[in-house]
Design a protein around this motif. Structure first.
Motif, PDB file in Angstrom:
ATOM      1  N   THR A  45       0.637  -0.896  -0.214  1.00 13.07           N
ATOM      2  CA  THR A  45      -0.080   0.360  -0.227  1.00 13.07           C
ATOM      3  C   THR A  45       0.725   1.525  -0.081  1.00 13.07           C
ATOM      4  N   ASP A  87      -4.942   1.207   3.182  1.00 15.20           N
ATOM      5  CA  ASP A  87      -4.886  -0.506   2.457  1.00 15.20           C
ATOM      6  C   ASP A  87      -6.857  -0.560   1.648  1.00 15.20           C
ATOM      7  N   ASN A 100      -5.022   0.755  -2.297  1.00 13.08           N
ATOM      8  CA  ASN A 100      -4.841  -0.762  -2.648  1.00 13.08           C
ATOM      9  C   ASN A 100      -6.091  -1.602  -2.768  1.00 13.08           C
ATOM     10  N   TYR A 101      -6.764  -2.093  -2.103  1.00 15.99           N
ATOM     11  CA  TYR A 101      -8.474  -2.519  -2.810  1.00 15.99           C
ATOM     12  C   TYR A 101      -8.850  -2.036  -4.005  1.00 15.99           C
ATOM     13  N   VAL A 144      -4.825  -6.256  -5.718  1.00 15.77           N
ATOM     14  CA  VAL A 144      -5.198  -7.279  -4.354  1.00 15.77           C
ATOM     15  C   VAL A 144      -5.819  -8.333  -5.507  1.00 15.77           C
ATOM     16  N   ASN A 145      -6.155  -9.702  -5.623  1.00 14.16           N
ATOM     17  CA  ASN A 145      -6.539 -10.495  -6.683  1.00 14.16           C
ATOM     18  C   ASN A 145      -7.884 -10.199  -6.400  1.00 14.16           C
ATOM     19  N   VAL A 158     -10.674 -11.832  -4.241  1.00 18.81           N
ATOM     20  CA  VAL A 158     -10.391 -11.565  -3.142  1.00 18.81           C
ATOM     21  C   VAL A 158     -11.804 -10.955  -2.454  1.00 18.81           C
ATOM     22  N   PHE A 198     -10.382  -9.811   2.452  1.00 16.50           N
ATOM     23  CA  PHE A 198      -9.376  -8.476   2.694  1.00 16.50           C
ATOM     24  C   PHE A 198      -9.433  -7.847   3.701  1.00 16.50           C
ATOM     25  N   ASN A 242      -7.692  -9.855   6.762  1.00 15.80           N
ATOM     26  CA  ASN A 242      -6.014 -10.297   6.615  1.00 15.80           C
ATOM     27  C   ASN A 242      -5.542  -8.959   7.075  1.00 15.80           C
TER      28      ASN A 242
END
Length: 373
Positions: A130, A180, A184-185, A190-191, A194, A199, A202
């Motif tokens: 991130t 994050d 990020n998300y 991320v995959n 997910v 997420f 985690n």
């Protein structure tokens, strides 16, 4: 309201008046707690950063220019607001007489460490990847490494004691997680398989490990800051063409994290004997202001106080334009730029964190009660 004394009042009356006039409450609070909390160590992102990114090269998450700091005593300092951030204001409540220095400032060493250090870096997150969008910023793991490898040895010399003996007298404030999601998300880092729930699970597991690292180094008193309602920010509203309300899917993500963070306060205390953790629900504090701004002294909840530099102008859609225009009545605005609150909102959060008795705002106790343990 100050109480003025006529200059021609006889000396004995002045002497008597000195005993009758009420003492300054903030001063008495500082004196009361001056031996309880020695200082603060601060970790997180831009909401608690006080200038670390000023000394980091190759990052766009930098606010060392006006109108940032227009109401701060020393002007632009790297704080992502017009004046003081929530850390400065909490420090005043706790009787910490000096501003907590940023870690990356080369002068932050020696005697400057005895009131604590701020490691927070705007644009960073709990997860290492991130913040890649923001450039060379310090993620939470890097912040903790800097605390352990650089600060602690020097601090032991200054305090003439082992860190495990001195650190229980400091408050550890951690405010991270918002980036994050936003950097990020929701940016697809991320995959795609997910889910938001996976997420978040985690993310909070990673965060709990980081808190345990601080505990193992000697930290015992923690203030964990909730993620703010980023879906209500001017940036979120503008990008989704939502002007009259908040972007619910963003707030839902934040709410999931905050709920898990509150649960961590209970579970980690059992896993970290002797620790005390406090959850500061800044999400609720800001949402309450947005829902009923007039009753709390605000009248603008949806637009930024400063002129924000758009992506077409080489900006991010979040930060103020360098030297751009600014609103006159900053205390009436909730947001200073596209994401970060004004000093006026930071003050409300700090006041609630320190003295609120509402469990929905601060759990399981306020920071005043924590400081007395």
């Amino acid at each position: 309201m100050s109480q003025r004394v006529p200059q021609n009042l006889p000396f004995f009356c002045l002497f008597l008046l000195a005993f009758l006039l009420p003492c300054n409450s903030s001063t008495s609070e500082r004196q009361k707690h001056e031996h309880k909390i020695k200082g603060m160590f601060v970790f997180g992102s831009s909401l608690v950063d006080n200038g670390n990114n000023n000394f980091i090269k190759n990052t766009i998450a930098n606010v060392d220019f006006l109108p940032y700091g227009i109401d701060f005593p020393f002007g632009p300092s790297g704080r992502f607001t017009n004046g003081k951030n929530v850390i400065d204001l909490l420090g005043e409540h706790l009787g910490i007489l000096s501003y907590i220095p940023p870690f990356t400032d080369p002068s932050t060493k020696g005697k400057k460490l005895v009131s604590g250090v701020n490691y927070a870096s705007g644009g960073s997150g709990i997860l290492d990847d991130t913040g890649a969008f923001a450039g060379n910023v310090m993620n939470l793991n890097a912040q903790i490494r800097n605390f352990e490898s650089v600060t602690l040895p020097d601090l032991e010399v200054q305090l003439r004691s082992k860190s495990r003996e001195s650190l229980p007298q400091f408050l550890f404030v951690v405010g991270s997680g918002g980036n994050d999601y936003s950097l990020n998300y929701f940016m697809g880092m991320v995959n795609s398989n997910v889910s938001l729930e996976e997420f978040t699970a985690n993310l909070t597991t990673t965060f709990s490990h980081q808190l345990k690292r601080l505990y193992n180094l000697g930290a015992r008193k923690f203030a964990l800051m909730a993620i703010n309602p980023n879906g209500c920010s001017p940036m979120a509203r503008a990008s989704s063409l939502t002007r009259d309300g908040c972007v619910q899917h963003l707030n839902r993500a934040v709410h999931l994290f905050n709920a898990r963070l509150k649960t961590l306060v209970v579970t980690l205390r059992a896993q970290m004997p002797g620790s005390v953790l406090v959850f500061v629900n800044s999400y609720k504090v800001i949402r309450d202001i947005i829902r009923d701004p007039a009753s709390k002294g605000f009248n603008n909840t949806g637009t930024s106080c400063c002129e924000v530099a758009t992506i077409n102008e080489g900006g991010t859609g979040i930060l103020c334009k360098r030297g751009g225009s600014i609103c006159k009545n900053r205390s009436s605005h909730v947001f200073f730029d596209g994401l970060h609150p004004t000093e006026a909102v930071n003050l409300v959060i700090a006041n609630k964190a320190y003295a609120s008795n509402h469990k929905a705002e601060v759990y399981p106790m306020n920071l005043k009660q924590l400081s007395e343990i």
